[in-house]
Design a protein around this motif. Structure first.
Motif, short mmCIF file in Angstrom:
data_model
loop_
_atom_site.label_atom_id
_atom_site.label_comp_id
_atom_site.label_asym_id
_atom_site.label_seq_id
_atom_site.Cartn_x
_atom_site.Cartn_y
_atom_site.Cartn_z
N VAL A 1 3.98 -1.78 -6.22
CA VAL A 1 3.13 -1.51 -5.06
C VAL A 1 1.71 -2.06 -5.33
CG1 VAL A 1 2.58 0.88 -5.83
CG2 VAL A 1 2.27 0.24 -3.43
N ILE A 2 1.22 -2.83 -4.38
CA ILE A 2 -0.15 -3.33 -4.49
C ILE A 2 -1.09 -2.17 -4.12
CG2 ILE A 2 -1.86 -4.95 -3.54
CD1 ILE A 2 0.48 -6.82 -2.76
N ASN B 1 0.86 -1.18 0.00
CA ASN B 1 0.00 0.00 0.00
C ASN B 1 0.90 1.23 0.00
OD1 ASN B 1 -2.33 1.61 0.26
ND2 ASN B 1 -2.26 1.54 2.50
N MET B 2 0.34 2.39 -0.26
CA MET B 2 1.06 3.67 -0.08
C MET B 2 0.03 4.78 -0.04
SD MET B 2 2.45 4.55 -3.89
CE MET B 2 1.52 6.07 -4.17
N HIS B 3 0.48 5.97 0.33
CA HIS B 3 -0.40 7.14 0.31
C HIS B 3 -0.20 7.88 -1.01
CE1 HIS B 3 -2.32 10.92 1.58
NE2 HIS B 3 -3.01 10.10 2.38
N PHE B 4 -1.21 8.70 -1.40
CA PHE B 4 -1.07 9.39 -2.69
C PHE B 4 -0.27 10.69 -2.58
CE2 PHE B 4 -5.36 10.22 -0.97
CZ PHE B 4 -5.28 11.58 -0.73
N ALA B 5 -0.16 11.23 -1.35
CA ALA B 5 0.55 12.52 -1.22
C ALA B 5 2.05 12.29 -1.16
CB ALA B 5 0.07 13.23 0.05
N ASP B 6 2.80 13.36 -1.50
CA ASP B 6 4.27 13.25 -1.48
C ASP B 6 4.81 13.23 -0.06
OD1 ASP B 6 4.32 13.23 -4.15
OD2 ASP B 6 5.16 15.24 -4.43
N GLU C 1 1.08 7.01 7.58
CA GLU C 1 1.10 6.68 6.15
C GLU C 1 2.53 6.66 5.59
OE1 GLU C 1 -1.37 5.76 4.13
OE2 GLU C 1 -2.84 5.83 5.75
N ILE C 2 2.66 6.10 4.40
CA ILE C 2 3.97 5.92 3.74
C ILE C 2 3.86 6.45 2.31
CG2 ILE C 2 5.61 4.16 2.91
CD1 ILE C 2 5.63 4.05 5.89
N SER C 3 4.84 7.23 1.88
CA SER C 3 4.77 7.82 0.53
C SER C 3 5.50 6.95 -0.51
CB SER C 3 5.39 9.22 0.53
OG SER C 3 6.80 9.10 0.61
N ALA C 4 5.26 7.29 -1.77
CA ALA C 4 5.93 6.58 -2.87
C ALA C 4 7.45 6.76 -2.79
CB ALA C 4 5.41 7.08 -4.21
N ASP C 5 7.91 7.97 -2.48
CA ASP C 5 9.36 8.20 -2.38
C ASP C 5 9.97 7.36 -1.26
OD1 ASP C 5 9.64 9.94 -4.51
OD2 ASP C 5 9.13 11.70 -3.30
N MET C 6 9.23 7.24 -0.15
CA MET C 6 9.74 6.41 0.95
C MET C 6 9.90 4.96 0.48
SD MET C 6 7.43 7.83 4.05
CE MET C 6 7.49 9.54 4.54
N LEU C 7 8.91 4.48 -0.26
CA LEU C 7 8.99 3.11 -0.79
C LEU C 7 10.20 2.97 -1.70
CD1 LEU C 7 5.27 2.21 -1.61
CD2 LEU C 7 6.58 1.72 0.46
N LYS C 8 10.39 3.97 -2.56
CA LYS C 8 11.50 3.88 -3.51
C LYS C 8 12.84 3.87 -2.78
CE LYS C 8 11.38 5.00 -7.62
NZ LYS C 8 11.58 5.76 -8.85
#
Ligand code: PEP
Length: 259
Positions: free
Chosen positions: A91-92, A65-70, A77-84
């Motif tokens: 990401v599911i 999962n992830m959040h849509f905000a930066d 919540e966790i952002s896309a940049d954090m995942l990267k």
């Protein structure tokens, strides 16, 4: 030839050490896969350690999962940049537990999908009907709604980076698996949605996974089903042995197809 996918969704299972032990064990078995991409989706807390281990392998890392905000005031919540930053590539999004337990709406899932694509993560977008929706003959309309809301406005290039998982809610974690006919019908519908929004070439290229009580003893029949390009696996991905057996079923099937 299209590469198939075996994706493990561990949900809220395995602490960091358990995740490391699993990964070290698994990677010994999946060194020479010719046709299958393996993706591990551990809990957030294990992403970084597993990402470090997977760097030296051909196994991919995904988040659940992830959040849509930066960034910002989104406690928990966790952002896309954090995942990267943990070496995550997939990401599911829109898993039925996110939709039904955490009330994620189609519009929220769409926003997450757009952010994931913008940040270079490959979304595994889940769609699927509940038992009540199936029994009242609404399976196709539910899938269409979820598909349309999720993928609205995407370019062909963006769509090409997406993976779709058909996961009937009644089959997830229940031991009740969709029949080949039920799965194939749903996958065909999804493929025709892609063809109408984009074109037939893209529709055939996009990998559509089946998820819902996939086990070593049903994987062989399911993978031979028309339009199934791999699996999203919950319970059976928590131990190395059943997960590897499922991966082997995919490889064996594709090897036979090539002959
Ligand atoms: C899932 O959670 O995505 C899933 C398919 O679970 P299971 O394989 O346990 O049904």
């Amino acid at each position: 030839m299209k590469r198939y996918i075996a994706a493990a969704n561990w949900k809220m299972n395995k602490d960091v050490q358990e995740s490391i032990d699993f990964t070290n064990h698994l990677t010994k078995f999946v060194l020479n896969l010719k046709r299958t991409d393996v993706i591990l989706c551990p809990p957030f807390t294990s992403l970084f350690n597993i990402g470090e281990l997977l760097k030296k392998t051909t196994v991919y890392l995904g988040a659940q999962n992830m959040h849509f905000a930066d960034s910002g005031a989104y406690t928990g919540e966790i952002s896309a940049d954090m995942l990267k930053s943990t070496f995550c590539e997939y990401v599911i999004l829109g898993h039925s537990e996110r939709r039904h337990v955490f009330n994620e709406s189609d519009s929220m899932i769409h926003k997450k999908l757009l952010t994931a694509l913008e940040k270079g993560l490959k979304p595994i977008l889940c769609v699927g009907e509940t038992l009540e929706e199936r029994q009242s003959g609404r399976t196709v309309s539910v899938l269409k709604q979820q598909y349309t809301d999720a993928f609205a406005g995407l370019s062909e290039g963006e769509m090409g980076n997406c993976i779709i998982a058909y996961e009937p809610v009644w089959a997830i974690g229940t031991g009740v698996v969709a029949s080949s006919e039920q799965a194939s019908e749903a996958h065909k519908e999804i493929r025709s949605m892609i063809a109408s929004q984009f074109n037939l070439r893209l529709a055939n290229e996009i990998r559509i996974l089946y998820g819902g009580s996939v086990r070593p003893d049903n994987a062989e029949e399911l993978i031979a089903t028309a339009d199934i390009d791999g699996f999203l696996i919950g319970g059976a991905s928590l131990s190395v042995e059943p997960f590897v057996l499922i991966i082997q079923s995919i490889e064996n099937y594709l090897e036979k197809q090539e002959k």
